[in-house]
Design a protein around this motif. Sequence first.
Motif, PDB file in Angstrom:
ATOM      1  N   PRO A   1       0.601  -1.217   0.069  1.00 23.09           N
ATOM      2  CA  PRO A   1       0.006  -0.038  -0.131  1.00 23.09           C
ATOM      3  C   PRO A   1       0.981   1.432   0.118  1.00 23.09           C
TER       4      PRO A   1
ATOM      5  N   TYR B   1       2.166   1.680  -3.618  1.00 25.38           N
ATOM      6  CA  TYR B   1       1.136   2.207  -4.508  1.00 25.38           C
ATOM      7  C   TYR B   1       0.556   3.527  -4.134  1.00 25.38           C
ATOM      8  N   THR B   2       0.648   3.991  -3.042  1.00 27.34           N
ATOM      9  CA  THR B   2       0.058   5.186  -2.647  1.00 27.34           C
ATOM     10  C   THR B   2       1.123   6.363  -3.231  1.00 27.34           C
TER      11      THR B   2
ATOM     12  N   ARG C   1      -4.661   9.715  -8.080  1.00 27.20           N
ATOM     13  CA  ARG C   1      -4.778   9.410  -6.722  1.00 27.20           C
ATOM     14  C   ARG C   1      -6.067  10.190  -6.390  1.00 27.20           C
ATOM     15  N   SER C   2      -6.839   9.542  -5.315  1.00 30.89           N
ATOM     16  CA  SER C   2      -8.076  10.009  -4.841  1.00 30.89           C
ATOM     17  C   SER C   2      -7.967  10.217  -3.230  1.00 30.89           C
TER      18      SER C   2
ATOM     19  N   ALA D   1     -10.035   9.449  -0.709  1.00 26.33           N
ATOM     20  CA  ALA D   1     -10.680   8.545   0.058  1.00 26.33           C
ATOM     21  C   ALA D   1      -9.717   7.226  -0.320  1.00 26.33           C
ATOM     22  N   GLU D   2      -9.191   7.223  -1.099  1.00 28.51           N
ATOM     23  CA  GLU D   2      -8.385   5.817  -1.621  1.00 28.51           C
ATOM     24  C   GLU D   2      -7.156   6.086  -0.586  1.00 28.51           C
ATOM     25  N   ASP D   3      -6.225   7.164  -0.708  1.00 28.50           N
ATOM     26  CA  ASP D   3      -5.269   7.290  -0.104  1.00 28.50           C
ATOM     27  C   ASP D   3      -5.406   7.183   1.364  1.00 28.50           C
TER      28      ASP D   3
ATOM     29  N   ILE E   1      -7.825   5.124   2.910  1.00 32.82           N
ATOM     30  CA  ILE E   1      -7.631   3.817   3.227  1.00 32.82           C
ATOM     31  C   ILE E   1      -6.521   2.996   3.220  1.00 32.82           C
ATOM     32  N   LEU E   2      -5.728   3.554   1.971  1.00 33.02           N
ATOM     33  CA  LEU E   2      -4.372   2.781   2.113  1.00 33.02           C
ATOM     34  C   LEU E   2      -3.360   3.069   3.228  1.00 33.02           C
TER      35      LEU E   2
END
Length: 318
Positions: free
Chosen positions: A253, A256-257, A265-266, A268-270, A272-273
């Motif tokens: 993670p 990937y970040t 990138r978003s 919300a996804e950042d 969570i990761l």
Amino acid sequence: MDNYNQTFTGFILLGLFPSSQTGLFLFILIVLIFLTAWIGNLSMILLILLDSHLHTPMYFLLSQLSLIDLNYISTIVPKMVSDFLLGNKYISFIGCGFQIFLFLTFGGAETLLLASMAYDRYVAICFPLHYATRMNKRVCVLMIIGSWVLGSINSCAHTGYALHIPYCRSRTINHFFCDVPAMLTLACMDTWVYEYTVFVSTILFLVFPFIGIVCSYGHVFLAVYRMHSWAGKKKAYSTCSTHLTVVTFYYAPFAYTYLRPRSLRSPAEDKILAVFYTVLTPMLNPIIYSLRNKEVMEALRRTTHRICSSKNIDNLTT
């Protein structure tokens, strides 16, 4: 002067917990994970310190990993908890810089330390006769000092940049801690040069160590495959699979970040990761290493028995 605030005093962290029952559930879960991480890592450090059978390079490095994880999760979670309880999501400019420095220092040190632990297993399994000379106390100390120093140097560079770029009037960071890429969205200047340095830094502190880990375990698995002893194979596979599990939870993670361009990138996804490498990994490390390691479990039994015996003796004497 109209484009950004020269009297800038701090930021607002939007956080991770929504204002609902789901947010309360996540809050309780994060607190339980934090307590588990603290108990697990502190117990691991004390166990390695108290049991002489664990005074080996492998467990010396593991105790440092637990120390880093203790500091790592403490840099992020207490602020999250206080923000939720007090309803005050403000963080000062200096406080934000201090959090960036600690987060990047511990994060960078952990990536290098995990690579050192992979090298330790490589030498132990592929060159057992030379293990005492290749992985002596001096080498371990140099590995640990190198991890801390390089992590600190990298952290100083990123923190210095984050504190000196001009920010627009919006002070809201869509994250639960001061993450530099999230802060760059508030900058009143083109940050493509810095984004390139983030990419280079990620290559140096994530990709290269990961390649080293893969190469080390490639040689390890080949050596294990050639072993004639099934017991030796089982022990080697158990130790290596434990380390690879830790590495996967942490590196994947994180890489990937930070390797993705900003356009992909978003927030919300950042977020969570980020939970994986800032909260979950510090909790999972001591659990994985203890539950899947017979030597640690045996040391725990010896230490518990020794403590109980000393208490019984004290009770008899009194």
